[in-house]
Scaffold this active site. Structure first.
Site, mmCIF file in Angstrom:
data_model
loop_
_atom_site.group_PDB
_atom_site.id
_atom_site.type_symbol
_atom_site.label_atom_id
_atom_site.label_comp_id
_atom_site.label_asym_id
_atom_site.label_seq_id
_atom_site.Cartn_x
_atom_site.Cartn_y
_atom_site.Cartn_z
ATOM 1 N N TRP A 1 0.856 -1.185 0.000
ATOM 2 C CA TRP A 1 0.000 0.000 0.000
ATOM 3 C C TRP A 1 0.900 1.246 0.000
ATOM 4 C CZ3 TRP A 1 -0.220 3.763 3.901
ATOM 5 C CH2 TRP A 1 -1.157 4.783 3.653
ATOM 6 N N ARG B 1 -9.875 -2.121 8.139
ATOM 7 C CA ARG B 1 -10.415 -0.763 8.173
ATOM 8 C C ARG B 1 -11.881 -0.793 8.647
ATOM 9 N NH1 ARG B 1 -11.504 3.975 3.781
ATOM 10 N NH2 ARG B 1 -10.391 5.617 4.837
ATOM 11 N N LYS C 1 -15.730 7.980 -8.419
ATOM 12 C CA LYS C 1 -14.511 7.313 -7.937
ATOM 13 C C LYS C 1 -14.961 6.032 -7.224
ATOM 14 C CE LYS C 1 -10.586 8.031 -4.766
ATOM 15 N NZ LYS C 1 -9.981 9.012 -3.839
ATOM 16 N N ASP D 1 -14.031 3.057 -5.117
ATOM 17 C CA ASP D 1 -12.948 2.659 -4.215
ATOM 18 C C ASP D 1 -13.153 1.224 -3.727
ATOM 19 O OD1 ASP D 1 -10.679 2.982 -2.685
ATOM 20 O OD2 ASP D 1 -11.404 4.712 -1.555
ATOM 21 N N MET D 2 -12.119 0.617 -3.187
ATOM 22 C CA MET D 2 -12.182 -0.752 -2.650
ATOM 23 C C MET D 2 -11.000 -0.899 -1.701
ATOM 24 S SD MET D 2 -11.039 -3.964 -2.559
ATOM 25 C CE MET D 2 -9.990 -4.541 -3.847
ATOM 26 N N ASN D 3 -11.305 -0.978 -0.387
ATOM 27 C CA ASN D 3 -10.242 -0.750 0.582
ATOM 28 C C ASN D 3 -9.846 -1.910 1.483
ATOM 29 O OD1 ASN D 3 -9.229 1.974 0.246
ATOM 30 N ND2 ASN D 3 -11.361 2.562 0.538
ATOM 31 N N ASP E 1 -2.080 5.965 -2.995
ATOM 32 C CA ASP E 1 -2.415 6.890 -1.906
ATOM 33 C C ASP E 1 -1.202 7.718 -1.517
ATOM 34 O OD1 ASP E 1 -5.082 6.492 -1.638
ATOM 35 O OD2 ASP E 1 -4.949 5.099 0.042
HETATM 36 C C1 DGJ Z 1 -8.798 5.243 -0.051
HETATM 37 C C2 DGJ Z 1 -8.499 6.077 -1.249
HETATM 38 O O1 DGJ Z 1 -7.328 5.654 -1.869
HETATM 39 C C3 DGJ Z 1 -8.432 7.545 -0.849
HETATM 40 O O2 DGJ Z 1 -8.103 8.313 -1.961
HETATM 41 C C4 DGJ Z 1 -9.752 7.941 -0.264
HETATM 42 O O3 DGJ Z 1 -10.740 7.895 -1.252
HETATM 43 C C5 DGJ Z 1 -10.097 7.040 0.886
HETATM 44 N N1 DGJ Z 1 -10.050 5.663 0.541
HETATM 45 C C6 DGJ Z 1 -11.473 7.363 1.414
HETATM 46 O O4 DGJ Z 1 -11.864 6.496 2.387
#
Ligand code: DGJ
Length: 730
Positions: free
Chosen positions: A201, A445, A478, A480-482, A550
């Site tokens: 990451w 998270r 956008k 996203d997937m975290n 990021d």
């Molecule tokens: C992870 C993304 O990479 C960031 O740019 C941002 O959108 C955050 N998530 C928001 O939770």
């Protein structure tokens, strides 16, 4: 160019402008790999059925022929357990409990164009005349399991694609344990180094290059995502290959889940290179009458180094992988509020950013995480896609109107695939996430992953996102997937099929993406996965740009963007100017350098412009004006890496416009050094006879700038940079 079959030798020759790929059917119907490399006249391939001295440790799968052994034969799509001791491309468990299959050539067809792959994203053609496709059918006589090997060669792109379709034409169920997409056996050739893009990451796609020796190497992801850690890309390069010289054999998989790629050298000095879905995250019960396609792998051979390989991938991906309204359109300069506010914003803060960014010439405002449900931190709210009217009393409409009235577009962040246990969605449907009954659901998270293998979950997301997207003028998303997968299991699928869930998730994700992107064709979609955790060609098929990382520190970004550019074009890479000290590494770099790094890709901002000093605002406006002047070249021109950030004290890259008229050079000097003259920089791929005019009025010949070089201006302090724009004048 195209595909030629010589029936007298049962030999196939697939060719593009510069490459040849040869296959042959030998002996009892064995499909052997003959050659992949620089374009050649069709040779007579060696007699692959008479390769070795008889050796009792290389068993013989043909009756009465002790010279045939799969231990030595370069095989096109190897099965397991019949004298081939390297990794198979396919591995099954039959109804009998055995794993032995003996697929042999049955037939082939050659068609114009490129058929779609059902349920999976892939590169495509607009006209049938753009490509030819060869489908070779192999059959295991005993079970009637059939493998169709698909090969497409593009006429204009010097690339080929491969995938397979496995069909059960027999009467008994077959369990597929491993179905790779491609396999290449280099005959008696192991003079290679392995290159791959590794990371973590905020540190994605750094470059690794090692000699392969006489051993095996695996580059893979088991994370349920193509991943920050390893990109689904490998290349075999000659030890003397550089940016501009030497051979490269590359594979890149059009898939967003767990993948594997393996390179191994056998005892006879042959190298096997393969890529496909990671078998650790895959299994498929193939019932009679059913079939399953594998994802596509895009294969590029380049004889003139890594730069040529990259430009082949870039052009193909820009023109025949990305699709839809934005595929070849100039992308807007955006501003995103994430690093400016994180979760701590109200309507007025956002409006002040919109107002100031419109004045500075930005074109799109993106409202990031925190606008919905109880999402005031990362602890709650994911899954509840309902606007938080306390934070935004005039809703999204109010913000979209504010932006639109000032001539800007409005865009919105989603993280559709996830759910927080603290959400109404989870309270209502606790079984809608990936989980294994009785086991702890490991959060990451504070969130879990929705079970996208389930159609009702897919439909919920399509409906919930659709309601928001139709509610006001949203022109960008956008996505996203975290987090990565753990405890993979689905509440509704039968036990014997639980190992199908990871792949079924991907198929569900692609169905959602296909539905939403075609229902809202004018929306520009940008993908993100904690930055570049899912920077892969499958995602680019639906969403033509990705948040690269990021990590927005300009020095770190040099390495990340350099590595990413190995495969993916600058237009695919979103890059933002952010605040200093940088939020990830706390480094302070000049505003101009931060801009020069971001301006070499898909340019944007991620800071509170409303709170910037007036002179910085002025500088930002100048950069935006300047980017607009070069945007087409950056986004759709050819990209040349000049100086690597991995060695030395400077990095540089260059872009050339589609019509060859505009050249843009970026040079980044890392640390200031005392008593050191500024380096000359040698450019590449200019027309040696042409004259080019630089912005400072200098006029120089192409050959001078390539062989003598250009003097760089004086740059003061650490992390300084310069941007040179020139036009061809004759
Ligand atoms: C992870 C993304 O990479 C960031 O740019 C941002 O959108 C955050 N998530 C928001 O939770």
């Amino acid at each position: 160019m195209g595909i030629e079959y010589k029936s007298e030798f049962k030999q196939f020759h697939l060719s593009t402008n510069q490459t040849s790929y040869l296959l042959q059917v030998v002996g009892d119907g064995h499909l052997v790999h003959g050659y992949w490399g620089k374009r050649i006249h069709t040779p007579l391939l060696p007699n692959f059925t008479d390769l070795v001295e008889v050796c009792s440790f290389s068993p013989n799968p043909e009756e009465d022929n002790l010279a045939v052994s799969f231990d030595v034969m370069p095989r096109e799509y190897p099965d397991y357990g019949r004298s081939d001791y390297q990794s198979p491309a396919i591995d099954v468990t039959l109804a009998s409990g055995h794993r032995i299959i003996a697929p042999v050539y049955e037939s082939h067809i050659i068609v114009d164009g490129k058929p779609e792959i059902e349920g999976l994203p892939s590169s495509y053609v607009l006209e049938a005349s753009e490509a030819s496709t060869l489908i070779i059918t192999l059959r295991d006589q005993m079970t009637d399991m059939v493998i169709d090997l698909h090969y497409t060669v593009f006429n204009q792109y010097d690339a080929m694609t491969r995938h397979v379709v496995v069909r059960n034409e027999g009467s008994e169920s077959i369990k597929l344990n491993k179905v790779l997409s491609t396999n290449v056996d280099f005959y008696q050739d192991h003079d290679f180094e392995l290159m791959n893009l590794y990371g973590a990451w905020a540190r994605e796609r750094h470059i690794s290059r090692i000699p392969i020796g006489r051993s095996s190497h695996v580059v893979d992801s088991k994370r349920g995502a193509s991943s920050h850690e390893q990109n689904p890309f490998i290349a075999l390069v000659r030890p003397d290959t550089t940016e501009d010289y030497g051979e490269v054999y590359a594979m890149n998989m059009v898939y967003s889940g767990s993948f594997t790629s393996e390179v191994s050298v056998n005892c006879y000095g042959g190298t096997r290179m393969q890529m496909g879905i990671n078998p650790i995250d895959f299994s498929w019960q193939l019932e009679p009458g059913k079939e399953i396609p594998s994802p596509e792998v895009v294969m590029v051979y380049a004889s003139e180094g890594l730069g040529q390989m990259s430009r082949i991938y870039h052009k193909l991906y820009r023109e025949r992988l990305m699709k839809g309204h934005w595929q070849s359109k100039e992308r807007p300069i955006l501003i995103n509020n994430w690093e400016a506010t994180y979760f701590d914003f109200d309507e007025e803060t956002i409006k002040s950013i919109i107002r100031e960014s419109a004045t500075l010439g930005m074109e799109l405002f993106v409202l990031d995480d925190g606008w919905f449900g109880d999402r005031n931190s990362d602890k709650a709210g994911l899954g509840d896609w309902i606007v938080n009217m306390e934070k935004l009393p005039n809703g999204l409409q109010g913000l979209a109107k504010e932006a639109n009235d000032l001539g800007m577009k409005f865009g919105l962040w989603f993280e559709p695939e996830m759910v927080n246990p603290d959400s109404d969605l989870y309270r209502k449907h606790p079984d809608w996430c990936l989980h294994v009954p009785g086991r702890f659901r490991s959060p990451a998270r504070n969130q879990l992953i929705l079970d996208l293998s389930r159609i009702e979950v897919q439909d919920y997301l399509i409906e919930a996102m659709g309601q928001i997207l139709s509610s006001t003028n949203i022109e960008y998303v956008k996505w996203d997937m975290n987090r990565n997968m753990t405890e993979v299991g689905s509440a509704i699928i039968e036990g014997s099929r639980q190992l199908e869930v990871t792949h079924r998730y991907m198929l569900g994700l692609y169905r959602i993406l296909e539905t939403i992107t075609s229902t809202y064709p004018n929306i520009l979609f940008e993908s993100c996965s904690g930055g570049g955790g899912r920077f892969d060609p499958a995602i680019l098929h639906y969403m033509p740009q990705t948040w690269t990382s990021d990590d927005t520190d300009s020095y770190e970004r040099l390495k990340i963007q350099w590595g990413t550019s190995m495969v993916y074009p600058p237009v695919a890479m979103a890059a933002h100017v952010s605040e200093v000290p940088n939020h990830q590494v706390h480094r302070i770099t000049p505003l101009e350098t931060r801009a020069h790094v971001a301006m070499a890709a898909n340019f944007g901002f991620e800071l509170n412009v409303a709170k910037m000093a007036v002179e910085d605002q002025r500088a930002v406006k100048d950069m935006i004006d300047r980017y607009k002047m070069v945007r087409r070249t950056v986004q759709y021109g050819d990209f040349y890496r000049l100086k690597s950030p991995y060695d030395g004290n400077g990095s540089s890259w260059m872009l050339k416009s589609e019509d060859d008229k505009q050249i843009i050079v970026y040079y980044y000097r890392h640390l200031a050094e005392p008593n050191n003259m500024e380096a000359k920089l040698k450019l590449k791929h200019l027309d040696p006879e042409a004259m080019y005019e630089l912005e400072d009025g200098r006029v120089m010949h192409g050959d001078t700038m390539m062989h003598f070089g250009i003097r760089l201006p004086f740059m003061a302090g650490d992390f300084a940079s310069t941007m040179i724009v020139m036009n061809r004048i004759g």
